[in-house]
Write an enzyme that holds these catalytic residues in place. Structure first.
Site, short mmCIF file in Angstrom:
data_model
loop_
_atom_site.label_atom_id
_atom_site.label_comp_id
_atom_site.label_asym_id
_atom_site.label_seq_id
_atom_site.Cartn_x
_atom_site.Cartn_y
_atom_site.Cartn_z
N ASN A 228 0.85 -1.19 0.00
CA ASN A 228 0.00 0.00 0.00
C ASN A 228 0.89 1.24 0.00
O ASN A 228 2.11 1.13 -0.05
CB ASN A 228 -0.94 -0.01 1.21
CG ASN A 228 -0.17 -0.11 2.50
OD1 ASN A 228 0.61 0.77 2.84
ND2 ASN A 228 -0.35 -1.22 3.22
N LYS A 307 8.35 -17.39 -10.78
CA LYS A 307 7.62 -16.25 -11.38
C LYS A 307 6.36 -16.76 -12.09
O LYS A 307 6.44 -17.69 -12.91
CB LYS A 307 8.55 -15.55 -12.38
CG LYS A 307 7.92 -14.35 -13.02
CD LYS A 307 8.82 -13.72 -14.06
CE LYS A 307 8.07 -12.66 -14.83
NZ LYS A 307 8.74 -12.27 -16.05
N ASP A 324 -5.23 -10.14 12.81
CA ASP A 324 -5.33 -8.75 13.27
C ASP A 324 -4.45 -8.56 14.50
O ASP A 324 -4.74 -9.10 15.57
CB ASP A 324 -6.79 -8.40 13.57
CG ASP A 324 -6.96 -6.89 13.71
OD1 ASP A 324 -6.26 -6.28 14.55
OD2 ASP A 324 -7.76 -6.32 12.97
N ILE A 325 -3.37 -7.80 14.33
CA ILE A 325 -2.39 -7.63 15.41
C ILE A 325 -3.05 -6.96 16.62
O ILE A 325 -2.94 -7.45 17.76
CB ILE A 325 -1.19 -6.78 14.93
CG1 ILE A 325 -0.57 -7.40 13.67
CG2 ILE A 325 -0.15 -6.61 16.04
CD1 ILE A 325 0.48 -6.54 13.00
O1 PMT Z 1 3.03 5.96 6.52
P1 PMT Z 1 2.49 7.29 6.02
O2 PMT Z 1 2.68 7.46 4.53
O3 PMT Z 1 3.01 8.45 6.82
O4 PMT Z 1 0.90 7.28 6.22
C1 PMT Z 1 0.38 7.24 7.52
C2 PMT Z 1 -0.81 6.28 7.64
C3 PMT Z 1 -1.97 6.83 6.79
C4 PMT Z 1 -0.43 4.89 7.14
C5 PMT Z 1 -1.19 6.21 9.16
O5 PMT Z 1 -1.54 7.50 9.61
C6 PMT Z 1 -2.35 5.24 9.39
O6 PMT Z 1 -3.50 5.57 9.29
N1 PMT Z 1 -1.99 3.98 9.74
C7 PMT Z 1 -2.96 2.87 9.87
C8 PMT Z 1 -3.28 2.35 8.49
C9 PMT Z 1 -4.27 1.19 8.53
O7 PMT Z 1 -3.91 0.10 8.20
O8 PMT Z 1 -5.46 1.51 8.99
P2 PMT Z 1 -6.72 0.47 9.08
O9 PMT Z 1 -7.87 1.37 9.36
O10 PMT Z 1 -6.78 -0.39 7.88
O11 PMT Z 1 -6.36 -0.44 10.32
C10 PMT Z 1 -6.81 -0.13 11.64
C11 PMT Z 1 -5.74 -0.42 12.67
O12 PMT Z 1 -5.52 -1.83 12.74
C12 PMT Z 1 -4.40 0.20 12.39
O13 PMT Z 1 -3.87 0.69 13.59
C13 PMT Z 1 -3.56 -0.97 11.87
O14 PMT Z 1 -2.17 -0.80 12.20
C14 PMT Z 1 -4.15 -2.14 12.62
N2 PMT Z 1 -4.07 -3.45 11.94
C15 PMT Z 1 -4.56 -3.61 10.68
C16 PMT Z 1 -4.49 -4.88 10.09
C17 PMT Z 1 -3.93 -5.95 10.81
N3 PMT Z 1 -3.82 -7.15 10.26
N4 PMT Z 1 -3.47 -5.76 12.05
C18 PMT Z 1 -3.55 -4.54 12.63
O15 PMT Z 1 -3.12 -4.37 13.78
#
Ligand code: PMT
Length: 418
Positions: A228, A307, A324-325
């Site tokens: 991403n 590939k 999900d962490i």
């Molecule tokens: O890195 P930059 O370019 O500076 O951009 C910053 C950012 C936009 C990436 C940052 O500000 C941000 O929003 N990070 C979280 C991105 C994200 O994955 O958001 P989400 O809404 O999809 O996930 C929600 C939360 O769950 C997040 O805290 C994520 O870290 C966590 N997560 C998601 C998936 C997963 N398998 N495990 C998780 O813990």
């Protein structure tokens, strides 16, 4: 960031009130950016005085600078109009900081060797306040060994550098040498005063903070992956802000092209599964976990060992949900104070509050992504932060400033949870 600055943010007050900032402008195409820098410094309440080299006046007029700064522009070393004919002493005594932006190869060389043949270079010798330079020049000039030696020498003398940045240049070339953007320079200056403010408190002293940052890469075959647009800038800025607040910081980072802050423990990972293992293995050593990483929600069910060949007109990739962490961490009997992020293109509040509840978080920082400014891969961002019985909106600003505001909010909530 200490309480005076927090108060300024909360009340939307300027953050450089009563600060005397002396700006030196040298002759380079980036001089036009200095106009915006003056505007930002003034907007933040600073009193700005400007000294220009003769060459700088070829790029931007002293009248423009005078109109923006609201003060006379100084150019000549021997100026019969100055009160005592000693502008180099008067201005040096007046300044709380001296910032040279753009700083050309010429001024860097002159400063290194103590040459003082005009007002700007003489001011450097007369200045006893902190001196910043924001270098700007063609990338080949910047890479020249003599310029690098001079620059290193200046840093050793205690001069503070902001940039230069990598990117496309006015000359059509690409590389290091672009002057940092005015907003980034202004953020550094605000940071400087926040760090050196009397009685600056360390809100996270003796607190261990775990931070995830950047994207993950989910392999499809040995040469392809799903990822991403996360650059890691937000997470790295949070790590920097937590360090400044006195925390011991562990940064778990996906693949980014940033340099990790000094003094933080770093673990570099690639995939969501690796990030999961790294975070879970460290949670019991930390008091706070801040999940700023953009972790993949889905990963290819199979990684092709070779590939994948282009045999058919269309193909299908089966993806499995990643673990999900955050959710797994907060379901542990004992876990750190946990701050999640929500990155949304729409319904920001509803989705963020959902995540706060469903992932059992202490706080969530919600940001809009996919818009023209802010979010992924931008120097700027805005956050709406929610917790049990409160919320605060942190308006669009440089990620380094935003991170400090966020860290102060987290520190307050963390302490009240104890
Ligand atoms: O890195 P930059 O370019 O500076 O951009 C910053 C950012 C936009 C990436 C940052 O500000 C941000 O929003 N990070 C979280 C991105 C994200 O994955 O958001 P989400 O809404 O999809 O996930 C929600 C939360 O769950 C997040 O805290 C994520 O870290 C966590 N997560 C998601 C998936 C997963 N398998 N495990 C998780 O813990």
């Amino acid at each position: 960031m200490h309480s005076e600055f927090l108060l300024h943010i909360a009340q939307n007050l300027p953050m450089l009130s009563n600060k005397h900032i002396l700006l030196g402008i040298c002759g380079g195409i980036a001089a036009y950016k200095s106009a915006e820098l003056i505007r930002l410094l003034k907007k933040n309440g600073a009193d700005v005085r400007v000294v220009m080299s003769n060459n700088a006046t070829q790029f931007i007029t002293p009248l423009t600078i005078q109109a923006l700064s609201g003060n006379a522009t100084h150019i000549d070393l021997l100026d019969a109009n100055s009160d005592n004919g000693m502008d180099h002493i008067n201005l040096a005594r007046w300044a709380d900081i001296f910032i040279i932006a753009p700083a050309t190869a010429n001024i860097i060389g002159k400063m290194t060797h103590g040459l003082a043949d005009d007002l700007l270079s003489t001011l450097y010798l007369a200045a006893t306040c902190p001196v910043f330079i924001a270098p700007a020049m063609n990338q080949a000039m910047w890479n020249k060994a003599i310029v690098q030696n001079n620059f290193a020498n200046l840093l050793q003398q205690g001069v503070l550098a902001i940039g230069p940045e990598k990117g496309s240049q006015a000359c059509g070339e690409t590389g290091f040498g672009r002057m940092s953007e005015p907003l980034a320079i202004c953020a550094h200056i605000i940071d400087h005063f926040a760090d050196h403010a009397p009685l600056a408190h360390k809100s996270l002293l003796n607190v261990k903070v775990l931070i995830s940052a950047g994207p993950t890469r989910e392999a499809i075959d040995p040469i392809r992956y799903i990822t991403n647009r996360s650059s890691g800038k937000m997470g790295y800025a949070i790590a920097e802000a937590a360090l400044k607040a006195g925390a011991e910081v562990t940064l778990i980072s996906g693949p980014v092209s940033l340099t990790a802050p000094h003094n933080c423990h770093c673990i570099f990972v690639e995939s969501a599964a690796q990030m999961y293992e790294a975070v879970l293995s460290k949670t019991d050593e930390h008091h706070i976990y801040i999940s700023a990483a953009a972790v993949a929600d889905y990963s290819p069910a199979l990684v092709n060992p070779t590939k994948i060949k282009k045999h058919s007109d269309c193909t299908t990739l089966t993806l499995n949900k990643t673990k999900d962490i955050l959710a797994d961490l907060t379901s542990l009997a004992s876990h750190p104070f946990t701050v999640g992020f929500a990155a949304e293109t729409n319904n920001l509040t509803a989705y963020a509050l959902d995540k706060l509840k469903n992932k059992n978080l202490d706080m969530i920082a919600a940001n809009v992504v996919g818009a023209e400014i802010g979010g992924f891969d931008s120097d700027l961002n805005a956050l709406h932060v929610y917790w049990g019985d409160g919320d605060v909106f942190l308006p669009m600003t440089h990620k380094s400033i935003l991170a400090e505001q966020l860290i102060e909010l987290i520190a307050t909530q963390y302490k009240s949870s104890l």
